[in-house]
Every structure is written in structure tokens, then in C-alpha cells.
Design an enzyme around this catalytic site. Structure first.
Site, short mmCIF file in Angstrom:
data_model
loop_
_atom_site.label_atom_id
_atom_site.label_comp_id
_atom_site.label_asym_id
_atom_site.label_seq_id
_atom_site.Cartn_x
_atom_site.Cartn_y
_atom_site.Cartn_z
CB SER A 116 -0.90 0.00 1.24
OG SER A 116 -1.52 1.25 1.44
CE1 TYR B 264 -4.37 -2.12 4.68
CE2 TYR B 264 -3.68 0.10 4.08
CZ TYR B 264 -4.05 -1.18 3.72
OH TYR B 264 -4.09 -1.52 2.37
#
Length: 338
Positions: free
Chosen positions: A144, A169
Site C-alpha cells: 500500500s 494498517y
């Protein structure tokens, strides 16, 4: 070639399955736990779009064949369930694994950290172990843009520092990259990590900005605009992401066992401009609720995709105006707003 796609009922996984399932050279197995992070009905409808039926949750607990293509099968399973994963790997002997299954969401990770450790770290470890034990030729996995965290070097390069994530995350995705490196080094497992940048498009997640803005504007509700809209994102259309993944699946390169790439549009756009495009396509003004920058959010993302372009010839083709139009058309059709 046998390919496992995890997160097959998710946004990116579904679109990849849809693109690959009718190609004669592939046999696809999709897995997903279909959790309740967002509306599971959308996930079931994605599976139905892939020919997996009926719609009842209990029917997805065992292997189901697609009615559209007998080379696509689906099973409902969590990445944390190592026993079931081992059986699936043993039964199918995959050549390639595309790990797109994970607990997503930056803000959700602040209040629900355990979920991210279970799915993104323990689950990814199970995938690595199975790839090692069953001699998978290539593991492709989703990373990501959020891992760049407090990095201020713009555009973000894969050579940039990524040791200051600002959400769990992001930290879990950075952990995936480190874990993959370890397995590549120790066990000669070929791994390729793809850092996705703000993916949007038809069948997108309801917690993402594109979906939230369109849904609220159509319904006449206010939209939450963080940092007064003074943020920039490298919005990347889903078809470009899928084409990028397919290049990695198809093209044999002389790369080292361990590689990381950015996969984005390669252009940063102001959030306020993004909203203006949506307003123009809907023919309706947004009622903006201006809010402060949220914990875990970064001010700007922008992908340097030069290394991916060099190695794979990748070039994102879809501009924001075209991508927003496609999403709105899908939204209106799916939610019967026409």
C-alpha cells in the site's frame, strides 16, 4: 497455470478474477472470508457476477464452481485458518499466488488493531508458509502507498524510506514486505509486492472516498471533507491496477527474487478537484462538511512508477474524468438510481 487469488470477493480481487477467468491459459481458485467490514451483500454480488451461486452464505463454505467458467472455483476461508489453507494448496498445487486478501482501511485500524494482526500478519505468514512448502513459483501480494507514512520525498519512490508508518494498517503492510523479503532470502521464494495508490472504480468499497462522495451527493447528504479538502491523492482506476497485476503474472523478467513496485496513476490530484469532477458528472453540488485532518491520514500521495514501467512496460491509461464517469454509471445501475 493454476493461480490462487485471495480476497476474491473484494474490490481488487474480484476485478482480477473477472479479467482472468475466461483466459484459457489459467485455472483460478478464489478464496475470501467475506467478513462484515463493509456490506457483505456487495461481496456476494461480486461472486454472483463471477458465476458463483447461490447467494446464501452457508453455500460458500465449501468449494463452489463458477457457472460461467469451470476453470474458476471459489471457497470461503480465512487466511488465519492455516489447516484449510494447507488443504487448498495441497489439492491444487498452485503455480502463482496473488495475495489480495487483507483487512483494509487506515482509520479502522486505529480502533480495531487485533483484526489487522490476525488477517494481515498471521494470515500473510500462513500464505508464505504454504507458498514455501508447496513450491509456489511466484507470490504476488498487495502492499500500500500508506507505508510511506511521514516520508516527505515526493513523488514516492520504492527507494524512499518507509520506516515511519502512521497507522497500524500501514505498519502491517510494511511487515508484509519485510516478511516476504525474509522468505525470498531464506527459501528462494520469488515475491513481488505492489504498492497500490488510492484505487477506485466500479464495484468499489463503500468506505472509500469515491463511493462515499457519490452516495452522499446523490442522496442529498453532506460529505465529510478532511483537512478542508487540501489533500492530494494519486487516484488510480481499477482497470489500470488489474492490468498491472496481469503484467506481473504473465511476464517473465530477470528480476531478483524480491521486488517492490509502486502501481499508481503517477499523478497527484487535489481532493477538492476530485470532488469537482464528481459534482460535474452528477450535475449536482456537494454539501461539504469541512473537517480536520484525521489520525492516520497523510497530506499527499504520488507514485513514482518508473521502475514498474521499466521492468513491465506499465502505463496507467485512465484519467480521473473517465474513471469517475464509469464509477457513477455502475453505482446508478447497481443501486437502481437511474
Amino acid at each position: 497455470m493454476k493461480i490462487l487469488i485471495t480476497g476474491a470477493a473484494g474490490f481488487i480481487g474480484f476485478n482480477l478474477c473477472k479479467s482472468l477467468m475466461n483466459l484459457k491459459s489459467y485455472e483460478l481458485i478464489g478464496i475470501d472470508n467475506i467478513n462484515d467490514y463493509y456490506d457483505s451483500e456487495l461481496k456476494y454480488d461480486r461472486l454472483i457476477e463471477l458465476g458463483i451461486a447461490p447467494k446464501k452464505a452457508s453455500s460458500f463454505n465449501t468449494l463452489s464452481s463458477s457457472s460461467l467458467n469451470n476453470k474458476f472455483k471459489f471457497v470461503r476461508v480465512s487466511l488465519e485458518d492455516k489447516t484449510s489453507l494447507v488443504k487448498i494448496f495441497k489439492d491444487f498445487q498452485f503455480d502463482i499466488v496473488c495475495n489480495l486478501g487483507a483487512q483494509a482501511g487506515v482509520r479502522y485500524s486505529i480502533t480495531n488493531p487485533d483484526t489487522y494482526v490476525n488477517s494481515n500478519i498471521i494470515g500473510f505468514l500462513n500464505i508464505l508458509e504454504c507458498c514455501k512448502d508447496f513450491k509456489v513459483k511466484h507470490l504476488i501480494y498487495a502492499s500500500s502507498s500508506s507505508i510511506y507514512g511521514l516520508n516527505k520525498e515526493i513523488p514516492f519512490s520504492t527507494s524512499s524510506t518507509t520506516d515511519k508508518p502512521i497507522s497500524l494498517y500501514a505498519a502491517s503492510k510494511k511487515s508484509n514486505e519485510l516478511m516476504a523479503h525474509t522468505y525470498s532470502y531464506l527459501f528462494k521464494l520469488k515475491t513481488t509486492g505492489l504498492r497500490f495508490f488510492t484505487v477506485y472504480g466500479p464495484w468499489g468499497r463503500p468506505d472509500m472516498a469515491m463511493f462515499l462522495f457519490v452516495d452522499a451527493i446523490i442522496k442529498g447528504k453532506p460529505i465529510k471533507v478532511f483537512n478542508n479538502g487540501d489533500m492530494e491523492r494519486d487516484f488510480t482506476y481499477i482497470d489500470d491496477i488489474v492490468e498491472g497485476i496481469k503484467l506481473v503474472i504473465d511476464k517473465k523478467t530477470k528480476n531478483s527474487l524480491y521486488k517492490i513496485y509502486n502501481i499508481g496513476r503517477g499523478k497527484s490530484i487535489k481532493l477538492n478537484h476530485f470532488i469537482e469532477v464528481i459534482e460535474k458528472r452528477l450535475g449536482k453540488k456537494a454539501n461539504k462538511q469541512l473537517l480536520e485532518l484525521q489520525p492516520g491520514d497523510v497530506l499527499k500521495t504520488w507514485a513514482d512508477t518508473s521502475s514498474f514501467r521499466k521492468d513491465y512496460g506499465f502505463e496507467a491509461k485512465t484519467g480521473v474524468e473517465s474513471g469517475v464517469t464509469s464509477f457513477i454509471e455502475w453505482y446508478k445501475k447497481y443501486y437502481k438510481q437511474e
